[in-house]
Scaffold this active site. Structure first.
Site, mmCIF file in Angstrom:
data_model
loop_
_atom_site.group_PDB
_atom_site.id
_atom_site.type_symbol
_atom_site.label_atom_id
_atom_site.label_comp_id
_atom_site.label_asym_id
_atom_site.label_seq_id
_atom_site.Cartn_x
_atom_site.Cartn_y
_atom_site.Cartn_z
ATOM 1 N N LYS A 38 0.858 -1.190 0.000
ATOM 2 C CA LYS A 38 0.000 0.000 0.000
ATOM 3 C C LYS A 38 0.886 1.229 0.000
ATOM 4 O O LYS A 38 1.825 1.333 0.786
ATOM 5 C CB LYS A 38 -0.848 -0.041 1.258
ATOM 6 C CG LYS A 38 -1.583 1.227 1.579
ATOM 7 C CD LYS A 38 -2.570 0.920 2.661
ATOM 8 C CE LYS A 38 -3.108 2.138 3.318
ATOM 9 N NZ LYS A 38 -4.212 1.817 4.212
HETATM 10 C C1 5RP Z 1 -2.405 4.247 8.416
HETATM 11 C C2 5RP Z 1 -3.017 3.362 7.416
HETATM 12 C C3 5RP Z 1 -4.336 3.756 6.852
HETATM 13 O O1 5RP Z 1 -5.130 2.615 6.719
HETATM 14 C C4 5RP Z 1 -4.113 4.412 5.531
HETATM 15 O O2 5RP Z 1 -3.502 5.626 5.686
HETATM 16 C C5 5RP Z 1 -5.376 4.451 4.626
HETATM 17 O O3 5RP Z 1 -6.269 5.311 5.013
HETATM 18 P P1 5RP Z 1 -6.478 6.732 4.342
HETATM 19 O O4 5RP Z 1 -7.133 6.463 3.010
HETATM 20 O O5 5RP Z 1 -7.385 7.411 5.312
HETATM 21 O O6 5RP Z 1 -5.147 7.396 4.164
HETATM 22 O O7 5RP Z 1 -2.491 2.370 7.054
HETATM 23 O O8 5RP Z 1 -1.202 3.754 8.789
#
Ligand code: 5RP
Length: 269
Positions: A174
């Site tokens: 991610k």
């Molecule tokens: C924080 C995360 C969150 O899940 C990630 O940031 C995704 O959420 P957003 O779309 O609100 O940024 O992993 O560590």
């Protein structure tokens, strides 16, 4: 690395037959506490579940705020140990055992790595160790990259962080969308999903989703831009239209506006 049936099955629960996914991120409380519009996680999560390909959260929220009959793959956050009050958010460790993850029927495990930050080494070694344990049971690991206060989230940095995550064995990564995102995708041999980041206007978040998928992301792992909207169900459905139905930004925006009129789903805490 070979892929046994369990691993393939878990990944196919997260990535749909088109190879894409809309993951709903509701793990923010693990370091932010009661984040705006996620103060009562059950209330936020329940209306969105039918539209999420998976849900990313901690064991505490899973156990207490999600019905065990819910038919949604669980991406279990297993790293933490620091709060928003600290300067150095990279001071994380593994906070949930593999046995617990199996008991909770996790389809994947999520851990943050902090490339370029103070605890880079520990978080990277933790990723590698978690991969060793999780692969033993056919569970994929999602590496969360680039969460930090000061990092320039450009293609050079994100490509570095994502590639390291993949090299250490993450099955999915991610990250954030950026200019020249194709370069980040091209140099990362596993699927990338994008976080949404801080809440921005809905149409801009749809544009971000569109750009990311166009440039090679396998979907989103999105939180605030869904559930901090006044119309979270309309928003997740519009995001789905882009990710799974190749909708344009205009089409998704139309879907959002039509649905927000019909389903007056405002999350009140
Ligand atoms: C924080 C995360 C969150 O899940 C990630 O940031 C995704 O959420 P957003 O779309 O609100 O940024 O992993 O560590």
């Amino acid at each position: 690395m070979s892929m046994d049936w369990g691993m393939r099955n878990r990944l196919s629960r997260i990535f749909k037959s088109d190879g894409k996914t809309v993951m709903l991120a509701v793990d923010h409380g693990y370091f932010q506490g009661p984040t705006t519009r996620l103060e009562n996680p059950r209330r936020t999560i329940e209306p969105l579940l039918p539209y999420a390909d998976s849900i990313m959260l901690t064991r505490g929220v899973l156990r207490n705020c999600v019905d065990a009959r819910a038919d949604v793959p669980v991406v279990l956050r297993v790293s933490g140990g620091v709060s928003i009050l600290k300067e150095d958010l990279s001071d994380e460790d593994i906070t949930t055992s593999i046995e617990e993850a199996i008991r909770l029927n996790a389809s994947a495990l999520a851990l943050s790595i902090f490339v370029g930050e103070h605890h880079e080494h520990r978080t990277l070694v933790n990723l590698a160790r978690l991969v060793d344990e999780a692969e033993r049971y056919g569970i994929p690991v999602l590496a969360v990259t680039a969460v930090g206060r000061e990092m320039a989230r450009d293609a050079r940095y994100l490509a570095l962080a994502c590639r390291i995550a993949a090299e250490l064995g993450a099955r999915l990564v991610k990250t954030y969308y950026c200019e020249n995102f194709e370069k980040v995708v091209d140099s990362c041999p596993v699927p990338l999903v994008i976080a949404g980041g801080k809440k921005i206007p809905e149409r801009d978040a749809l544009q971000l989703t569109y750009n990311a998928v166009r440039d090679g992301a396998a979907g989103v792992d999105m939180g605030r831009n869904i559930w901090q909207s006044d119309h979270p169900v309309a928003m997740i459905r519009a995001v789905r239209a882009i990710v799974h139905d190749n909708a344009s930004v205009d089409e998704a925006w139309q879907i959002f506006n039509e649905l927000k009129g019909k389903e007056e789903v405002v999350v009140k805490q």
